[in-house]
Design a protein around this motif. Structure first.
Motif, PDB file in Angstrom:
ATOM      1  N   TYR A 244      -3.948  -2.841  -6.747  1.00  0.00           N
ATOM      2  CA  TYR A 244      -2.574  -3.157  -6.350  1.00  0.00           C
ATOM      3  C   TYR A 244      -2.121  -4.350  -7.195  1.00  0.00           C
ATOM      4  CZ  TYR A 244      -3.774  -0.783  -1.905  1.00  0.00           C
ATOM      5  OH  TYR A 244      -4.189   0.095  -0.940  1.00  0.00           O
TER       6      TYR A 244
ATOM      7  N   GLU B   9       0.824  -1.223   0.000  1.00  0.00           N
ATOM      8  CA  GLU B   9       0.000   0.000   0.000  1.00  0.00           C
ATOM      9  C   GLU B   9       0.852   1.264   0.000  1.00  0.00           C
ATOM     10  OE1 GLU B   9      -3.538   0.229   2.174  1.00  0.00           O
ATOM     11  OE2 GLU B   9      -3.966  -1.902   2.023  1.00  0.00           O
TER      12      GLU B   9
ATOM     13  N   GLU C 178     -12.545  -8.466  10.575  1.00  0.00           N
ATOM     14  CA  GLU C 178     -12.910  -7.122  10.131  1.00  0.00           C
ATOM     15  C   GLU C 178     -12.388  -6.917   8.707  1.00  0.00           C
ATOM     16  OE1 GLU C 178     -10.855  -4.138  12.487  1.00  0.00           O
ATOM     17  OE2 GLU C 178      -8.893  -4.996  12.022  1.00  0.00           O
TER      18      GLU C 178
ATOM     19  N   SER D 248       1.633  -8.046  -0.638  1.00  0.00           N
ATOM     20  CA  SER D 248       0.232  -7.780  -1.014  1.00  0.00           C
ATOM     21  C   SER D 248      -0.711  -8.367   0.044  1.00  0.00           C
ATOM     22  CB  SER D 248      -0.050  -8.385  -2.387  1.00  0.00           C
ATOM     23  OG  SER D 248       0.193  -9.772  -2.353  1.00  0.00           O
TER      24      SER D 248
ATOM     25  N   LEU E 210     -14.393 -11.506   7.128  1.00  0.00           N
ATOM     26  CA  LEU E 210     -15.682 -10.843   7.406  1.00  0.00           C
ATOM     27  C   LEU E 210     -16.790 -11.456   6.544  1.00  0.00           C
ATOM     28  CD1 LEU E 210     -17.078  -8.351   8.868  1.00  0.00           C
ATOM     29  CD2 LEU E 210     -16.808  -7.168   6.688  1.00  0.00           C
ATOM     30  N   MET E 211     -16.467 -11.683   5.265  1.00  0.00           N
ATOM     31  CA  MET E 211     -17.470 -12.254   4.362  1.00  0.00           C
ATOM     32  C   MET E 211     -17.843 -13.670   4.803  1.00  0.00           C
ATOM     33  SD  MET E 211     -18.184  -9.880   2.192  1.00  0.00           S
ATOM     34  CE  MET E 211     -17.544  -8.241   2.399  1.00  0.00           C
TER      35      MET E 211
ATOM     36  N   PRO F  16     -20.998  -6.598   2.910  1.00  0.00           N
ATOM     37  CA  PRO F  16     -20.846  -5.220   2.422  1.00  0.00           C
ATOM     38  C   PRO F  16     -19.682  -5.064   1.445  1.00  0.00           C
ATOM     39  CG  PRO F  16     -19.965  -5.403   4.649  1.00  0.00           C
ATOM     40  CD  PRO F  16     -20.461  -6.770   4.281  1.00  0.00           C
ATOM     41  N   VAL F  17     -20.017  -4.755   0.196  1.00  0.00           N
ATOM     42  CA  VAL F  17     -18.980  -4.535  -0.825  1.00  0.00           C
ATOM     43  C   VAL F  17     -18.880  -3.029  -1.057  1.00  0.00           C
ATOM     44  CG1 VAL F  17     -18.392  -4.891  -3.258  1.00  0.00           C
ATOM     45  CG2 VAL F  17     -19.314  -6.784  -1.896  1.00  0.00           C
TER      46      VAL F  17
ATOM     47  N   ASN G 130     -12.692  -7.221  -6.108  1.00  0.00           N
ATOM     48  CA  ASN G 130     -13.350  -7.594  -4.844  1.00  0.00           C
ATOM     49  C   ASN G 130     -14.657  -8.352  -5.055  1.00  0.00           C
ATOM     50  OD1 ASN G 130     -11.316  -6.367  -3.407  1.00  0.00           O
ATOM     51  ND2 ASN G 130     -12.417  -4.431  -3.139  1.00  0.00           N
TER      52      ASN G 130
HETATM   53  O1  DAU Z   1      -2.249  -4.732   0.471  1.00  0.00           O
HETATM   54  C1  DAU Z   1      -1.813  -5.099   1.742  1.00  0.00           C
HETATM   55  C2  DAU Z   1      -2.802  -4.620   2.781  1.00  0.00           C
HETATM   56  O2  DAU Z   1      -3.945  -5.463   2.695  1.00  0.00           O
HETATM   57  C3  DAU Z   1      -2.245  -4.622   4.196  1.00  0.00           C
HETATM   58  O3  DAU Z   1      -1.177  -3.724   4.280  1.00  0.00           O
HETATM   59  C4  DAU Z   1      -3.339  -4.234   5.207  1.00  0.00           C
HETATM   60  O4  DAU Z   1      -2.843  -4.327   6.525  1.00  0.00           O
HETATM   61  C5  DAU Z   1      -4.503  -5.188   5.036  1.00  0.00           C
HETATM   62  O5  DAU Z   1      -5.550  -4.835   5.904  1.00  0.00           O
HETATM   63  C6  DAU Z   1      -4.989  -5.178   3.587  1.00  0.00           C
HETATM   64  O6  DAU Z   1      -5.562  -3.880   3.279  1.00  0.00           O
HETATM   65  P1  DAU Z   1      -6.906  -3.754   2.415  1.00  0.00           P
HETATM   66  O7  DAU Z   1      -7.525  -2.454   2.701  1.00  0.00           O
HETATM   67  O8  DAU Z   1      -6.639  -4.096   0.985  1.00  0.00           O
HETATM   68  O9  DAU Z   1      -7.737  -4.987   3.072  1.00  0.00           O
HETATM   69  P2  DAU Z   1      -9.270  -5.124   3.472  1.00  0.00           P
HETATM   70  O10 DAU Z   1      -9.510  -6.549   3.796  1.00  0.00           O
HETATM   71  O11 DAU Z   1      -9.682  -4.102   4.480  1.00  0.00           O
HETATM   72  O12 DAU Z   1     -10.018  -4.779   2.109  1.00  0.00           O
HETATM   73  C7  DAU Z   1      -9.757  -5.503   0.920  1.00  0.00           C
HETATM   74  C8  DAU Z   1     -10.573  -4.863  -0.184  1.00  0.00           C
HETATM   75  O13 DAU Z   1     -11.969  -5.119   0.075  1.00  0.00           O
HETATM   76  C9  DAU Z   1     -10.447  -3.360  -0.265  1.00  0.00           C
HETATM   77  O14 DAU Z   1     -10.508  -2.969  -1.621  1.00  0.00           O
HETATM   78  C10 DAU Z   1     -11.657  -2.835   0.491  1.00  0.00           C
HETATM   79  C11 DAU Z   1     -12.711  -3.907   0.242  1.00  0.00           C
HETATM   80  N1  DAU Z   1     -13.660  -4.148   1.328  1.00  0.00           N
HETATM   81  C12 DAU Z   1     -13.189  -4.328   2.590  1.00  0.00           C
HETATM   82  C13 DAU Z   1     -14.054  -4.580   3.641  1.00  0.00           C
HETATM   83  C14 DAU Z   1     -13.533  -4.758   5.040  1.00  0.00           C
HETATM   84  C15 DAU Z   1     -15.023  -4.228   1.064  1.00  0.00           C
HETATM   85  O15 DAU Z   1     -15.451  -4.083  -0.107  1.00  0.00           O
HETATM   86  N2  DAU Z   1     -15.888  -4.486   2.094  1.00  0.00           N
HETATM   87  C16 DAU Z   1     -15.465  -4.646   3.384  1.00  0.00           C
HETATM   88  O16 DAU Z   1     -16.311  -4.849   4.294  1.00  0.00           O
END
Ligand code: DAU
Ligand code: NAD
Length: 372
Positions: free
Chosen positions: A313, A137, A199, A189, A204-205, A216-217, A260
């Motif tokens: 990414y 990131e 979370e 990644s 979560l899914m 939630p997307v 996603n």
């Molecule tokens: O890329 C590496 C990173 O991946 C790490 O450095 C972070 O610590 C790690 O949390 C993760 O970050 P993301 O923001 O990519 O992960 P997250 O699981 O929060 O979200 C993944 C994708 O899904 C992002 O595009 C946001 C989306 N999302 C996330 C959540 C929690 C949703 O659409 N709905 C959701 O409820």
């Protein structure tokens, strides 16, 4: 070869816990000391089974506590720090950046200083290494046709989380260039697999679908992430630690770029299949749509987008592959199967994390640590 003595920060969190399981299995003679503050994201049950090992020690403490870090390093004659401890959730960083600045920036600087104090500017300590676990990131966002991130891609972080990790990377490099500290950095990644706090998107899914809650997307679900099974990440860090590569940075990725919405649909299909085939699971999860012959995909709900949401990414991990031959062992298909199966078999691990009283306690403690 003499055994190594590792200080693993954040070893009760998602990747840290997987790492200490991996390490104690693959390097049984090594000493492993976990230092973890046990924030809401740290879970002792994730490493409970290791606490009976003589080679393993858990210490609850904050990486910002200089005296504690120096004492532990001297007492345990630590020669390798593997630094995972961080505030890691992007959404939380948007609501409250302070804890991210404290742990990710101040905490990392504190660890660097402790390493410098105890190891003495890297001179005469050829087996010492400070390995900093970082993220893709820091590089910011990509458009559809942009080339994947390489190690020389300019930093361009979007969220307070990413900015705090970028700052920590800069400090780690500065301690190498200025003081000769023996460091390495990896930028990885998105990880997924066992012990992942529910979370983050994948766990979560899974837990929401099992309880019949909405999935939630964010936005239109077109954002792309590259996914790596967590054990592959642990193996890549092991290979970096074994290499003579002081001062170097390596990108680590899963070669599994996925939007996603596609990822969530894949998870739904896997759950439909698994629960549809098991009367026992249907009885255990009666609110899951798959238990009544429907699809979990009916729970998908598009919600407001994350502010500053990076669109894509992608990792170019050629440098690591050329140096060590590293390849991910799991494909996204096999890794997701293992992950769904782990969550189905380990409800005792994740259920308490959803408990409302526990969530309130976490909320209070989280706020308190932000204020201190
Ligand atoms: O890329 C590496 C990173 O991946 C790490 O450095 C972070 O610590 C790690 O949390 C993760 O970050 P993301 O923001 O990519 O992960 P997250 O699981 O929060 O979200 C993944 C994708 O899904 C992002 O595009 C946001 C989306 N999302 C996330 C959540 C929690 C949703 O659409 N709905 C959701 O409820
Ligand atoms: P996590 O949130 O699951 O775990 C973080 C751990 O650090 C927790 O056990 C927590 O208690 C501990 N911690 C937090 N503040 C602390 C402090 N001040 N002192 C001591 N311990 C503290 O995080 P994770 O997903 O396992 O990520 C681990 C590392 O890997 C982070 O540095 C993160 O930036 C990086 N990373 C994560 C991913 C990913 O997809 N999860 C990808 C690339 C890099």
């Amino acid at each position: 070869m003499p055994a190594d003595r590792l200080l693993v920060t954040g070893g009760a969190g998602f990747i840290g816990a997987n790492f200490v399981h991996y390490w104690t299995q693959t390097h049984a003679g090594d000493r492993v000391v976990v230092l973890d503050a046990l924030t809401y994201a740290g879970n002792l049950p994730s490493i409970e089974s290791l606490r009976r090992l003589e080679t393993f020690r858990f210490v609850q403490g904050d990486i910002r506590d200089t005296a504690l870090v120096c004492k532990l390093m001297r007492e345990e004659r630590i020669n390798r720090i593997v630094h995972f401890a961080a505030e890691s959730h992007v959404d939380r960083s948007i609501h409250g950046p302070d804890a991210f600045i404290q742990t990710n920036v101040v905490g990392t600087c504190n660890l660097l200083q402790a390493a410098r104090d105890v190891w003495g500017d890297g001179k005469g300590t050829p087996d010492c290494r400070f390995h900093h676990v970082s993220t893709d990131e820091v590089y910011g966002t990509l458009a559809r046709d942009d080339p994947a991130f390489v190690e020389s891609t300019a930093y361009d972080p979007s969220s307070p989380y990413a900015a705090s990790k970028a700052a920590s990377d800069h400090f780690v490099r500065a301690y190498h260039r200025t003081y000769g500290l023996r460091i390495s950095i990896s930028n990885c990644s998105n990880n997924y697999g066992p012990y992942h706090f529910p979370e983050k998107l994948i766990p979560l899914m899974i837990v929401n679908a099992l309880s019949g809650r909405e999935l939630p997307v964010y936005g239109d679900g077109s954002n792309v992430r590259d996914w790596l099974f967590v054990e592959d990440h642990c193996r890549a860090i092991d290979q970096i630690l074994r290499m003579d590569c002081v001062g170097e940075t390596y990108n680590i990725g899963g070669r599994a770029e996925t939007a996603n919405l596609d990822l969530v649909r894949n998870l739904c299909r896997l759950l439909d299949e698994t629960i549809g085939a098991s009367p026992r699971l249907q009885e255990h999860y009666p609110d899951c749509p798959a238990a009544r012959g429907s699809s979990c995909a009916e729970l998908i709900t598009f919600v407001a987008d994350r502010p500053g949401h990076d669109w894509r990414y992608a990792i170019d991990a050629t440098k690591l592959r050329k140096a060590t031959g590293f390849q991910p062992g799991e494909s996204l298909v096999s890794g997701l199967r293992k992950t769904v199966s782990w969550y189905l078999q380990n409800e005792a691990w994740w259920r308490p994390l959803l408990d409302e009283r526990y969530a309130q306690w976490v909320q209070q403690n989280y706020k308190r640590s932000e204020r201190s």
